[in-house]
Design an enzyme around this catalytic site. Structure first.
Site, PDB file in Angstrom:
ATOM      1  N   SER A 137       0.862  -1.186   0.000  1.00 35.55           N
ATOM      2  CA  SER A 137       0.000   0.000   0.000  1.00 35.55           C
ATOM      3  C   SER A 137       0.896   1.233   0.000  1.00 35.55           C
ATOM      4  CB  SER A 137      -0.856  -0.021   1.273  1.00 35.55           C
ATOM      5  OG  SER A 137      -1.432   1.242   1.504  1.00 35.55           O
ATOM      6  N   TYR A 150      -1.248  -0.600  10.472  1.00 37.02           N
ATOM      7  CA  TYR A 150      -1.373  -0.889   9.025  1.00 37.02           C
ATOM      8  C   TYR A 150      -0.095  -0.438   8.307  1.00 37.02           C
ATOM      9  CZ  TYR A 150      -3.672  -1.079   4.398  1.00 37.02           C
ATOM     10  OH  TYR A 150      -4.012  -1.374   3.082  1.00 37.02           O
TER      11      TYR A 150
END
Ligand SMILES: NC(=O)c1ccc[n+]([C@@H]2O[C@H](COP(=O)([O-])OP(=O)(O)OC[C@H]3O[C@@H](n4cnc5c(N)ncnc54)[C@H](O)[C@@H]3O)[C@@H](O)[C@H]2O)c1
Length: 268
Positions: A137, A150
């Site tokens: 990501s 995350y």
């Protein structure tokens, strides 16, 4: 000829779109997820798109399920050429609010799921001189506020991919890592965090993407064909990453301002 691909988290979102993009080239897809209904639907769509394959339930936290999946690929497809470690979940919350359980959950799926996927499939990839595509990501590169667990998991996926790029070159195994910004999928369904209102904020970010999961799958297809290691599908992401490499402090200041804004109203 290479034409066999396995995908984790293939029952929804980007995993499904990657399956469909390669299916249009006539590939055999080994599709796994913890969402049985979703993954069955993906296989149906794959067949309509010109591909074929099979599904197998597989939780990426469980190494034995991944090795069983690799064995099924060997039995049903005679091996595997490309693996896509895509399964992932969303989380949010400031560091002081996130529990250690939130951390364990996030790392177990988004980081260790990828480590285990690579490890379980490595023997088959050595045989086929195959390809690894890991879905990270932009959070791996830009570290936005209120998502430290995350960010860390995804940064780990980039570090793992860079390590494998170097280590597996001798065995002629290609490695790619994909770092998309936010885009619309069902990712929000898996959201976990200490404050439910954070979920709505993440939802707005997903909705704001100028490109779809299908666009991203197509971009990945093109960039893998070109041999690009780090794949950044969003134009804005590519620009931000270029700025950070030149002047990281600019991005740190921007992230701090964003964190302040998210914490509003503030008394200071
Ligand atoms: N959507 C975004 O904005 C965005 C941005 C950057 C990166 N990503 C990454 O893209 C990948 C795909 O996510 P998506 O956006 O398509 O979300 P999604 O929720 O639509 O799809 C993720 C799939 O992973 C599956 N999954 C969840 N936990 C699992 C587990 N333990 N084992 C196996 N499968 C599991 C889910 O059932 C789901 O089908 C994820 O790694 C995500 O972190 C998404």
């Amino acid at each position: 000829m290479q034409n066999r691909m396995m995908i984790t988290g293939a029952g929804s979102g980007l995993g499904r779109e990657i399956a469909l993009r390669w299916a249009r080239e006539g590939w055999q897809l080994a599709l796994s997820d913890v969402n049985d209904v979703g993954v069955a639907e993906t296989l149906k769509m794959v067949r309509e798109a010109g591909g074929d394959g099979f599904t197998q339930r597989c939780d990426v936290r469980d190494f034995s399920q991944l090795t069983a999946f690799a064995q099924a690929c060997e039995e049903k497809l005679g091996g595997i050429d490309v693996i896509v470690n895509n399964a992932g979940v969303a989380s949010g919350g400031f560091f002081n609010e996130l529990s250690l359980e939130d951390w364990d959950w996030q790392i177990a799926i988004n980081l260790m799921g990828v480590v285990k996927g690579c490890k379980a499939f490595l023997p088959l990839l050595v045989e086929s001189k195959g390809t690894i595509i890991n879905i990270a990501s932009m959070a791996a590169l830009m570290q936005g506020p209120a998502m430290s667990n995350y960010n860390v998991a995804k940064a780990g996926v980039v570090a793992l991919s860079e390590s494998l790029l170097a280590e597996l070159k001798m065995q002629e195994i290609d490695v790619h890592v994909v770092c998309p910004s936010f885009f619309q999928t069902n990712l929000l369904d898996s959201f976990r965090g200490p404050k439910p209102e954070m979920k709505a904020q993440v939802g707005k970010l997903l909705e704001g993407s100028p490109i779809s999961a299908a666009d991203i799958a197509d971009y990945i297809y093109q960039e893998v064909a070109k041999g690009q290691f780090m794949i950044l599908p969003h134009e804005q992401g590519r620009m931000a990453w270029a700025v950070k490499q030149k002047n990281p402090q600019l991005i740190y200041d921007e992230m701090a301002a964003m964190a302040d804004k998210m914490r509003m109203p503030r008394t200071k």
